[in-house]
Design a protein around this motif. Structure first.
Motif, PDB file in Angstrom:
ATOM      1  N   MET A 415       0.799  -1.227   0.000  1.00 51.92           N
ATOM      2  CA  MET A 415       0.000   0.000   0.000  1.00 51.92           C
ATOM      3  C   MET A 415       0.833   1.278   0.000  1.00 51.92           C
ATOM      4  O   MET A 415       0.287   2.378  -0.021  1.00 51.92           O
ATOM      5  N   ASP A 416       2.150   1.146  -0.009  1.00 48.86           N
ATOM      6  CA  ASP A 416       2.942   2.356  -0.210  1.00 48.86           C
ATOM      7  C   ASP A 416       2.812   2.877  -1.635  1.00 48.86           C
ATOM      8  O   ASP A 416       3.061   4.054  -1.879  1.00 48.86           O
ATOM      9  N   LEU A 420      -4.179  -1.604  -5.510  1.00 47.33           N
ATOM     10  CA  LEU A 420      -4.931  -2.805  -5.132  1.00 47.33           C
ATOM     11  C   LEU A 420      -4.625  -3.271  -3.711  1.00 47.33           C
ATOM     12  O   LEU A 420      -5.351  -4.077  -3.151  1.00 47.33           O
ATOM     13  N   THR A 422      -4.017  -4.004   0.244  1.00 42.31           N
ATOM     14  CA  THR A 422      -4.849  -3.843   1.431  1.00 42.31           C
ATOM     15  C   THR A 422      -4.006  -3.496   2.665  1.00 42.31           C
ATOM     16  O   THR A 422      -4.552  -3.193   3.720  1.00 42.31           O
ATOM     17  N   ALA A 423      -2.680  -3.595   2.536  1.00 47.07           N
ATOM     18  CA  ALA A 423      -1.792  -3.223   3.638  1.00 47.07           C
ATOM     19  C   ALA A 423      -0.401  -2.980   3.062  1.00 47.07           C
ATOM     20  O   ALA A 423      -0.139  -3.305   1.908  1.00 47.07           O
ATOM     21  N   ARG A 424       0.481  -2.433   3.882  1.00 47.62           N
ATOM     22  CA  ARG A 424       1.844  -2.196   3.405  1.00 47.62           C
ATOM     23  C   ARG A 424       2.698  -3.457   3.510  1.00 47.62           C
ATOM     24  O   ARG A 424       2.487  -4.270   4.417  1.00 47.62           O
ATOM     25  N   ILE A 426       6.393  -3.111   2.305  1.00 45.73           N
ATOM     26  CA  ILE A 426       7.787  -2.652   2.352  1.00 45.73           C
ATOM     27  C   ILE A 426       8.266  -2.402   3.790  1.00 45.73           C
ATOM     28  O   ILE A 426       9.320  -2.901   4.181  1.00 45.73           O
ATOM     29  N   PRO A 427       7.500  -1.652   4.614  1.00 44.99           N
ATOM     30  CA  PRO A 427       8.006  -1.390   5.967  1.00 44.99           C
ATOM     31  C   PRO A 427       8.173  -2.667   6.794  1.00 44.99           C
ATOM     32  O   PRO A 427       9.074  -2.744   7.635  1.00 44.99           O
ATOM     33  N   LEU A 472      -3.442  -7.645   5.221  1.00 44.33           N
ATOM     34  CA  LEU A 472      -4.869  -7.469   4.956  1.00 44.33           C
ATOM     35  C   LEU A 472      -5.394  -6.254   5.712  1.00 44.33           C
ATOM     36  O   LEU A 472      -4.738  -5.733   6.605  1.00 44.33           O
ATOM     37  N   ASP A 473      -6.579  -5.851   5.332  1.00 43.40           N
ATOM     38  CA  ASP A 473      -7.278  -4.773   6.026  1.00 43.40           C
ATOM     39  C   ASP A 473      -8.348  -5.425   6.892  1.00 43.40           C
ATOM     40  O   ASP A 473      -9.315  -5.978   6.376  1.00 43.40           O
ATOM     41  N   GLY A 476     -10.346  -1.808   9.050  1.00 47.04           N
ATOM     42  CA  GLY A 476      -9.662  -0.521   8.992  1.00 47.04           C
ATOM     43  C   GLY A 476      -8.295  -0.490   9.638  1.00 47.04           C
ATOM     44  O   GLY A 476      -7.742   0.587   9.854  1.00 47.04           O
ATOM     45  N   VAL A 477      -7.733  -1.666   9.940  1.00 50.90           N
ATOM     46  CA  VAL A 477      -6.397  -1.727  10.528  1.00 50.90           C
ATOM     47  C   VAL A 477      -5.574  -2.747   9.737  1.00 50.90           C
ATOM     48  O   VAL A 477      -6.086  -3.800   9.348  1.00 50.90           O
ATOM     49  N   GLU A 478      -4.286  -2.433   9.509  1.00 51.35           N
ATOM     50  CA  GLU A 478      -3.419  -3.393   8.814  1.00 51.35           C
ATOM     51  C   GLU A 478      -3.214  -4.620   9.692  1.00 51.35           C
ATOM     52  O   GLU A 478      -2.910  -4.506  10.881  1.00 51.35           O
TER      53      GLU A 478
ATOM     54  N   VAL B  77     -10.221   8.849   7.480  1.00 47.38           N
ATOM     55  CA  VAL B  77     -10.721   7.881   8.451  1.00 47.38           C
ATOM     56  C   VAL B  77      -9.940   6.577   8.300  1.00 47.38           C
ATOM     57  O   VAL B  77      -9.527   5.974   9.274  1.00 47.38           O
ATOM     58  N   HIS B  78      -9.716   6.175   7.057  1.00 46.61           N
ATOM     59  CA  HIS B  78      -9.063   4.897   6.779  1.00 46.61           C
ATOM     60  C   HIS B  78      -7.578   5.103   6.481  1.00 46.61           C
ATOM     61  O   HIS B  78      -7.189   6.126   5.935  1.00 46.61           O
ATOM     62  N   PHE B  79      -6.757   4.092   6.813  1.00 49.59           N
ATOM     63  CA  PHE B  79      -5.309   4.255   6.612  1.00 49.59           C
ATOM     64  C   PHE B  79      -4.924   4.407   5.147  1.00 49.59           C
ATOM     65  O   PHE B  79      -3.928   5.038   4.815  1.00 49.59           O
ATOM     66  N   ARG B  80      -5.739   3.848   4.244  1.00 55.62           N
ATOM     67  CA  ARG B  80      -5.426   4.014   2.815  1.00 55.62           C
ATOM     68  C   ARG B  80      -5.459   5.496   2.428  1.00 55.62           C
ATOM     69  O   ARG B  80      -4.587   5.987   1.704  1.00 55.62           O
ATOM     70  N   PHE B  83      -2.385   7.267   3.659  1.00 60.81           N
ATOM     71  CA  PHE B  83      -1.233   7.134   2.759  1.00 60.81           C
ATOM     72  C   PHE B  83      -1.416   8.007   1.523  1.00 60.81           C
ATOM     73  O   PHE B  83      -0.473   8.607   1.032  1.00 60.81           O
ATOM     74  N   GLY B  87       1.841  10.056   1.104  1.00 60.62           N
ATOM     75  CA  GLY B  87       2.876   9.509   0.231  1.00 60.62           C
ATOM     76  C   GLY B  87       3.388   8.211   0.804  1.00 60.62           C
ATOM     77  O   GLY B  87       2.923   7.768   1.857  1.00 60.62           O
ATOM     78  N   PRO B  88       4.334   7.561   0.128  1.00 60.38           N
ATOM     79  CA  PRO B  88       4.826   6.259   0.585  1.00 60.38           C
ATOM     80  C   PRO B  88       5.625   6.382   1.873  1.00 60.38           C
ATOM     81  O   PRO B  88       6.140   7.461   2.187  1.00 60.38           O
ATOM     82  N   SER B  89       5.740   5.264   2.619  1.00 60.58           N
ATOM     83  CA  SER B  89       6.472   5.340   3.886  1.00 60.58           C
ATOM     84  C   SER B  89       7.951   5.012   3.734  1.00 60.58           C
ATOM     85  O   SER B  89       8.713   5.206   4.664  1.00 60.58           O
ATOM     86  N   ASN B  90       8.378   4.521   2.560  1.00 62.42           N
ATOM     87  CA  ASN B  90       9.802   4.154   2.441  1.00 62.42           C
ATOM     88  C   ASN B  90      10.689   5.301   1.955  1.00 62.42           C
ATOM     89  O   ASN B  90      11.897   5.265   2.155  1.00 62.42           O
TER      90      ASN B  90
END
Lengths: 555, 102
Positions: A415-416, A420, A422-424, A426-427, A472-473, A476-478, B77-80, B83, B87-90
């Protein structure tokens, strides 16, 4: 290496000319987005979370130094100075502007590269073993047949509106480094009494419904290969589910109809179309094969290598993890890790690309490979050149000695970047790599493949990771699910879910508990993680994951 | 019973740059979520979405994203959406590095 013919060059130039006009028509309003989208996807252009993304094909993962330098130039001229190498042996540029993309495609065409069929419901970029033509265990180089398939499939009139995308991978070695069992078609080159042929594996795939491919034919000759492949795609083109995107891939068709019925239908279709193949494909194959003639390897003694290996522990460590056996004993296959601890898996800066290009030109017969594991390979290096190569890599921040270890993680963009996801991903990869580097444990742990995907589409191959992580989401939380015991090789297996997932804060400690359980339970340091898992099963790992966590929480 | 409507913003990607934009109350596209129109009425939200979708020469893929009122305008509201507005976190790329207006 295969050079474009006049036909290839004219084809790409014409496609680029068309796309330039399509972009212009989109911008001036003559094309709607609905009309433009399939056109841009045919040329590898996606619209992602923060920007457009251009996906460029690196057919069978092979690049020369000029191409690598051009990728560096494109990264600097039109992007943010880096590129992302993917699990499909592609490179992605994450920040192009729409107006610049036609110029980027023209720049690619200057070095025989393009972005055609890197997206859309077509036969995608054909992937191959990244050690092709160099590996000691190889029956034959898989790249000539991959190139033949690329030429056959590009703009194939019957296959422009397939039910879904279609991915083909080729290995020339019994040790499968190309994940052929997780592709729509996997080809394995086999030698039967001195005759080269192909084992055809069909219906593998990851994603929402992961499946390991099944053997459709044990031996198909070179003469029969293209008509046979055409018959397979043709049968699926008719049977494949167009009513439901989630059931459209050939793995579902094979699953629903059974491998025997698919085989019967393929053979029937094959009989019908075989006569239309006059043998011109085999002549073409022979011409392509000549372009992949192995380089004339130099002979020198390896004393310089032996001396450096004995004297320099850092060099020794790099050799022990990053080199693989070459078919010529005084040569090596050197892997350049794009997984420095804490870095983004698969990313290389323009400067690093140029260093790798220079090394390939100076020491490596001008060849570079991109692996599905998101690293770069110098496939043919004389051992005496390795100390100089290592020194240059060190200077460029490319000498991380971690190939095949816990920090050599496959991770999708997540998700960075990806629309498509649903979560990140890379981190999580960065944190795992940094954590185990701090623990100084990764060489002790040994061979362990972690693969992370940021959604169920599984670009990060999590199902076939020894440890797989799926983001996954959850409300609303990764949330990150773990699978164990996956295997991407000739003994391919899908990993099994451990149980409930973990939050972003909990996932790294969870991985640590799994690894400590492995270290506790392994027979000896020679027993790799996957072997221990296969011997003792899921139970002890589940206990370590869930019960020990509770015990800690209760203290 | 239909679900209760929660506040929304109209968001999309800019056609030329591809970056994230939001619809303001005075019909501009802004790069800053804090300047977006926070829509609290469902019928009005549909009208504003139609307004956004009606500008294919400026934006792509307009949709309604959940948002809430913060101290400095709407917040995700949502984490998407968090982001998307950052922007990206890396790498420090994207919005966190660029703060220009349309």
């Amino acid at each position: 290496m295969y050079d474009y013919t006049d036909f290839d060059a004219a084809f790409v130039a014409e496609r680029n000319r068309q796309f330039r006009e399509q972009v212009e028509r989109r911008i001036n309003g003559a094309l709607t987005e609905d009309e433009f989208k399939p056109l841009r996807l045919m040329n590898g252009l996606y619209l992602q979370l923060h920007a457009y993304m251009l996906r460029v094909a690196i057919p069978y993962g092979t690049l020369n130094s000029r191409q690598m330098r051009q990728l560096a130039h494109i990264a600097e001229q039109w992007d943010k100075g880096y590129g992302h190498f993917t699990t499909r042996q592609n490179i992605q540029f994450n920040w192009p502007r729409l107006r610049d993309v036609p110029d980027m495609l023209d720049a690619l065409a200057e070095v025989n590269m393009h972005a055609i069929q890197t997206s859309g419901n077509t036969i995608r970029n054909v992937t191959a073993d990244h050690f092709a033509g160099a590996a000691a265990d190889e029956v034959a180089d898989p790249r000539p047949v991959a190139e033949l398939i690329r030429q056959w499939s590009t703009d194939h009139p019957e296959f422009q509106f397939l039910p879904r995308k279609f991915k083909i991978a080729v290995t020339g070695s019994p040790n499968d480094r190309a994940v052929t069992r997780a592709h729509d078609i996997g080809l394995q080159i086999v030698d039967r009494d001195g005759t080269i042929g192909y084992r055809v594996i069909v219906g593998g795939g990851l994603g929402r419904t992961p499946m390991i491919g099944k053997v459709l034919a044990d031996f198909v000759t070179q003469y029969d290969l293209l008509p046979y492949l055409e018959a397979v795609v043709s049968v699926w083109n008719l049977l494949g589910r167009r009513d439901n995107k989630y059931k459209s891939r050939i793995k579902i068709t094979v699953h629903e109809h059974g491998i025997d019925e698919i085989r019967a239908r393929v053979e029937e279709r094959f009989k019908l179309i075989r006569p239309s193949f006059s043998g011109v494909d085999v002549e073409l194959f022979e011409r392509i094969k000549a372009a992949f003639a192995p380089p004339a390897l130099n002979t020198a003694d390896t004393a310089a290598f032996d001396a450096a290996y004995a004297a320099d522990p850092v060099f020794r460590s790099w050799c022990d993890t990053n080199l693989s056996p070459h078919r010529a004993p005084d040569h090596a296959i050197a892997q350049i890790s794009l997984k420095a601890h804490g870095a983004t898996p698969g990313d290389a800066t323009a400067e690093q690309m140029r260093v790798m290009a220079d090394l390939a030109e100076t020491y490596g017969h001008d060849e570079l490979r991109i692996s599905h594991e998101q690293n770069v390979i110098l496939p043919h290096v004389h051992k005496s050149d390795l100390p100089a190569i290592h020194a240059a890599l060190k200077e460029a921040g490319l000498a991380t000695a971690n190939i095949g270890l816990i920090s050599d993680i496959i991770a999708c963009p997540g998700m960075d970047y990806c629309a498509l996801a649903t979560a990140r991903s890379i981190p999580i990869a960065q944190e795992i790599a940094t954590r185990f580097e701090a623990l100084k444990l990764e060489h002790e742990i040994g061979d362990l493949k972690i693969k992370i995907s940021g959604c169920i589409n599984a670009c990060g191959h999590h199902h076939v990771g020894h440890i797989g992580i799926l983001g996954l989401d959850r409300a609303g939380v990764e949330n990150y699910q773990i699978t164990l015991g996956g295997d991407h090789t000739q003994t391919a297996e899908l990993g099994q879910r451990t149980g409930p997932g973990f939050s972003a804060d909990e996932i790294v400690p969870a991985i640590e508990r799994i690894v400590h359980a492995y270290l506790d339970y392994r027979d000896s340091p020679d027993e790799a993680f996957l072997q221990t898992y296969r011997r003792i099963g899921m139970g002890p790992f589940k206990t370590a994951l869930y019960e020990e966590a509770h015990a800690h929480a209760a203290q | 019973m239909p679900r209760e409507f929660t506040p929304k913003v109209v968001t999309a990607n800019a056609l030329l740059e591809g970056d994230v934009v939001y619809l303001t109350a005075d019909d501009r596209w802004t790069r800053h979520l804090s300047e977006a129109e926070l829509i609290t009425d469902e019928a009005h939200a549909q009208l504003r979405l139609l307004h956004g979708e009606g500008q294919p020469d400026h934006v792509v893929g307009a949709y309604l994203a959940d948002a809430r009122q913060g101290l400095d305008g709407p917040e995700p509201v949502h984490f998407r959406e968090e982001f998307r507005r950052t922007g990206p976190s890396n790498y420090r790329h994207g919005k966190q590095a660029e703060t220009r207006d349309v």
